[in-house]
Structure formats: C-alpha cells, structure tokens
Write a protein that holds these residues in place. Structure first.
Motif, PDB file in Angstrom:
ATOM      1  N   VAL A  27     -21.421  -2.631   8.259  1.00  0.00           N
ATOM      2  CA  VAL A  27     -21.366  -1.514   9.211  1.00  0.00           C
ATOM      3  C   VAL A  27     -19.925  -1.065   9.413  1.00  0.00           C
ATOM      4  O   VAL A  27     -19.625   0.128   9.440  1.00  0.00           O
ATOM      5  CB  VAL A  27     -22.026  -1.899  10.551  1.00  0.00           C
ATOM      6  N   SER A  28     -19.016  -2.033   9.543  1.00  0.00           N
ATOM      7  CA  SER A  28     -17.616  -1.663   9.779  1.00  0.00           C
ATOM      8  C   SER A  28     -17.024  -0.929   8.576  1.00  0.00           C
ATOM      9  O   SER A  28     -16.222  -0.018   8.736  1.00  0.00           O
ATOM     10  CB  SER A  28     -16.774  -2.888  10.131  1.00  0.00           C
ATOM     11  N   PHE A  29     -17.439  -1.294   7.362  1.00  0.00           N
ATOM     12  CA  PHE A  29     -16.948  -0.592   6.172  1.00  0.00           C
ATOM     13  C   PHE A  29     -17.433   0.855   6.180  1.00  0.00           C
ATOM     14  O   PHE A  29     -16.686   1.774   5.859  1.00  0.00           O
ATOM     15  CB  PHE A  29     -17.419  -1.261   4.881  1.00  0.00           C
ATOM     16  N   ARG A  30     -18.678   1.054   6.571  1.00  0.00           N
ATOM     17  CA  ARG A  30     -19.208   2.429   6.599  1.00  0.00           C
ATOM     18  C   ARG A  30     -18.568   3.243   7.713  1.00  0.00           C
ATOM     19  O   ARG A  30     -18.376   4.444   7.589  1.00  0.00           O
ATOM     20  CB  ARG A  30     -20.724   2.403   6.759  1.00  0.00           C
ATOM     21  N   ALA A  31     -18.256   2.587   8.822  1.00  0.00           N
ATOM     22  CA  ALA A  31     -17.696   3.301   9.973  1.00  0.00           C
ATOM     23  C   ALA A  31     -16.200   3.537   9.846  1.00  0.00           C
ATOM     24  O   ALA A  31     -15.651   4.409  10.509  1.00  0.00           O
ATOM     25  CB  ALA A  31     -17.982   2.519  11.248  1.00  0.00           C
ATOM     26  N   ALA A  32     -15.547   2.771   8.998  1.00  0.00           N
ATOM     27  CA  ALA A  32     -14.086   2.896   8.860  1.00  0.00           C
ATOM     28  C   ALA A  32     -13.720   4.241   8.251  1.00  0.00           C
ATOM     29  O   ALA A  32     -14.418   4.747   7.381  1.00  0.00           O
ATOM     30  CB  ALA A  32     -13.554   1.768   7.983  1.00  0.00           C
ATOM     31  N   PRO A  33     -12.623   4.819   8.706  1.00  0.00           N
ATOM     32  CA  PRO A  33     -12.172   6.078   8.105  1.00  0.00           C
ATOM     33  C   PRO A  33     -11.693   5.863   6.674  1.00  0.00           C
ATOM     34  O   PRO A  33     -11.403   4.736   6.266  1.00  0.00           O
ATOM     35  CB  PRO A  33     -11.025   6.533   9.008  1.00  0.00           C
ATOM     36  N   ASP A  34     -11.611   6.942   5.953  1.00  0.00           N
ATOM     37  CA  ASP A  34     -11.115   6.911   4.584  1.00  0.00           C
ATOM     38  C   ASP A  34      -9.677   6.387   4.563  1.00  0.00           C
ATOM     39  O   ASP A  34      -8.914   6.613   5.505  1.00  0.00           O
ATOM     40  CB  ASP A  34     -11.172   8.328   4.009  1.00  0.00           C
ATOM     41  N   ALA A  35      -9.328   5.691   3.495  1.00  0.00           N
ATOM     42  CA  ALA A  35      -7.976   5.128   3.379  1.00  0.00           C
ATOM     43  C   ALA A  35      -6.904   6.211   3.512  1.00  0.00           C
ATOM     44  O   ALA A  35      -5.854   5.989   4.113  1.00  0.00           O
ATOM     45  CB  ALA A  35      -7.827   4.389   2.055  1.00  0.00           C
ATOM     46  N   GLY A  36      -7.175   7.386   2.965  1.00  0.00           N
ATOM     47  CA  GLY A  36      -6.212   8.485   3.071  1.00  0.00           C
ATOM     48  C   GLY A  36      -5.941   8.861   4.517  1.00  0.00           C
ATOM     49  O   GLY A  36      -4.795   9.119   4.905  1.00  0.00           O
ATOM     50  N   LEU A  37      -6.977   8.889   5.326  1.00  0.00           N
ATOM     51  CA  LEU A  37      -6.825   9.218   6.742  1.00  0.00           C
ATOM     52  C   LEU A  37      -6.005   8.142   7.456  1.00  0.00           C
ATOM     53  O   LEU A  37      -5.119   8.447   8.259  1.00  0.00           O
ATOM     54  CB  LEU A  37      -8.194   9.369   7.400  1.00  0.00           C
ATOM     55  N   ILE A  38      -6.285   6.888   7.134  1.00  0.00           N
ATOM     56  CA  ILE A  38      -5.519   5.794   7.746  1.00  0.00           C
ATOM     57  C   ILE A  38      -4.047   5.919   7.380  1.00  0.00           C
ATOM     58  O   ILE A  38      -3.170   5.836   8.234  1.00  0.00           O
ATOM     59  CB  ILE A  38      -6.088   4.429   7.305  1.00  0.00           C
ATOM     60  N   PHE A  39      -3.774   6.138   6.094  1.00  0.00           N
ATOM     61  CA  PHE A  39      -2.388   6.270   5.654  1.00  0.00           C
ATOM     62  C   PHE A  39      -1.712   7.468   6.316  1.00  0.00           C
ATOM     63  O   PHE A  39      -0.540   7.414   6.670  1.00  0.00           O
ATOM     64  CB  PHE A  39      -2.308   6.431   4.139  1.00  0.00           C
ATOM     65  N   ARG A  40      -2.442   8.571   6.457  1.00  0.00           N
ATOM     66  CA  ARG A  40      -1.863   9.769   7.066  1.00  0.00           C
ATOM     67  C   ARG A  40      -1.330   9.481   8.457  1.00  0.00           C
ATOM     68  O   ARG A  40      -0.316  10.027   8.869  1.00  0.00           O
ATOM     69  CB  ARG A  40      -2.896  10.890   7.139  1.00  0.00           C
ATOM     70  N   HIS A  41      -2.041   8.635   9.184  1.00  0.00           N
ATOM     71  CA  HIS A  41      -1.635   8.343  10.555  1.00  0.00           C
ATOM     72  C   HIS A  41      -0.672   7.173  10.659  1.00  0.00           C
ATOM     73  O   HIS A  41       0.174   7.148  11.532  1.00  0.00           O
ATOM     74  CB  HIS A  41      -2.865   8.092  11.429  1.00  0.00           C
ATOM     75  N   MET A  42      -0.799   6.211   9.759  1.00  0.00           N
ATOM     76  CA  MET A  42       0.036   5.025   9.849  1.00  0.00           C
ATOM     77  C   MET A  42       1.341   5.161   9.071  1.00  0.00           C
ATOM     78  O   MET A  42       2.378   4.695   9.505  1.00  0.00           O
ATOM     79  CB  MET A  42      -0.725   3.801   9.342  1.00  0.00           C
ATOM     80  N   ASN A  43       1.266   5.780   7.898  1.00  0.00           N
ATOM     81  CA  ASN A  43       2.446   5.861   7.041  1.00  0.00           C
ATOM     82  C   ASN A  43       2.348   7.098   6.154  1.00  0.00           C
ATOM     83  O   ASN A  43       2.142   6.983   4.948  1.00  0.00           O
ATOM     84  CB  ASN A  43       2.557   4.589   6.199  1.00  0.00           C
ATOM     85  N   PRO A  44       2.494   8.284   6.721  1.00  0.00           N
ATOM     86  CA  PRO A  44       2.316   9.504   5.940  1.00  0.00           C
ATOM     87  C   PRO A  44       3.311   9.653   4.796  1.00  0.00           C
ATOM     88  O   PRO A  44       2.977  10.202   3.749  1.00  0.00           O
ATOM     89  CB  PRO A  44       2.472  10.629   6.974  1.00  0.00           C
ATOM     90  N   GLU A  45       4.522   9.136   4.969  1.00  0.00           N
ATOM     91  CA  GLU A  45       5.521   9.264   3.906  1.00  0.00           C
ATOM     92  C   GLU A  45       5.101   8.460   2.676  1.00  0.00           C
ATOM     93  O   GLU A  45       5.196   8.936   1.545  1.00  0.00           O
ATOM     94  CB  GLU A  45       6.907   8.796   4.376  1.00  0.00           C
ATOM     95  N   GLU A  46       4.611   7.245   2.897  1.00  0.00           N
ATOM     96  CA  GLU A  46       4.166   6.412   1.772  1.00  0.00           C
ATOM     97  C   GLU A  46       2.953   7.029   1.095  1.00  0.00           C
ATOM     98  O   GLU A  46       2.835   7.014  -0.128  1.00  0.00           O
ATOM     99  CB  GLU A  46       3.844   4.991   2.245  1.00  0.00           C
ATOM    100  N   LEU A  47       2.043   7.602   1.880  1.00  0.00           N
ATOM    101  CA  LEU A  47       0.877   8.261   1.309  1.00  0.00           C
ATOM    102  C   LEU A  47       1.311   9.374   0.365  1.00  0.00           C
ATOM    103  O   LEU A  47       0.795   9.490  -0.750  1.00  0.00           O
ATOM    104  CB  LEU A  47      -0.022   8.831   2.407  1.00  0.00           C
TER     105      LEU A  47
END
Length: 109
Positions: A27-47
């Motif tokens: 369930v948590s895998f399905r509910a988790a946001p896309d990796a791109g979205l996570i990177f955008r908020h956590m580390n946009p420069e690295e993304l």
C-alpha cells in the motif's frame, strides 16, 4: 521507479515479513509519490543533473516508464522552445511595425 522498488522489496524483505507487513509495504509503495516528485522537493538541483545526464546518454533509462517520462519531457522542452521562438518572432514583428509607424509620424512632421 515504483516497479524497481517493489522488486527490490520482494528480493530483500518479503520473505522476512509476515502477510500484514507485506500488505503495508504494498500500500505504501502505491501511495508514495513518484521519485521525480520527491527529488523535485528534496533535491531539485540533483534531479536536474541526473535528467541532463540521462538525456545525454550518460545514464541509461531504467524502465519503459522512465523512457516514457523522458520522451514526455523532450516533447515539453520542444513545445517550450517553440513557444519561446513564436514569442520572439511576434516581438520582432511588433518592433518592425512600431518602427514603421514611427517613420510615418516622422515624415509627417
């Protein structure tokens, strides 16, 4: 990306967890946001660095989903470029028109 996480979980933890914990992870895998979205908020420069390297072919795409996302981003980049080019051409037309109008006014004086 979610597929890769799910497979990694299956290989590493699935046989260690009971049914209930496995379901929580699913369930948590399905509910988790896309990796791109996570990177955008956590580390946009690295993304952006990673995306750039993928586009240059320095990093291979990991799945069909990633390839589809990459293709979509290329299309968006192309659309943005076309819009910028159209705006530039429109400004050039407006500038020429203004110059012509100013010449007409100058001739009348």
């Amino acid at each position: 990306a979610k597929h890769a996480v799910s497979e990694a979980y299956s290989e590493v933890y699935e046989n260690l967890h009971g049914w209930a914990v496995q379901k929580v992870f699913q369930v948590s895998f399905r509910a988790a946001p896309d990796a791109g979205l996570i990177f955008r908020h956590m580390n946009p420069e690295e993304l952006e660095r990673v995306k750039h390297r993928v586009k240059k072919g320095e990093i291979p795409c990991s799945s069909e989903e990633d390839e589809a996302e990459q293709e979509e981003e290329k299309e968006e980049d192309t659309e943005k470029h076309e819009m910028i080019q159209e705006e530039k051409e429109e400004k050039e037309r407006e500038t020429r028109k203004m110059k012509q109008e100013m010449k007409k006014i100058a001739k009348k004086k």
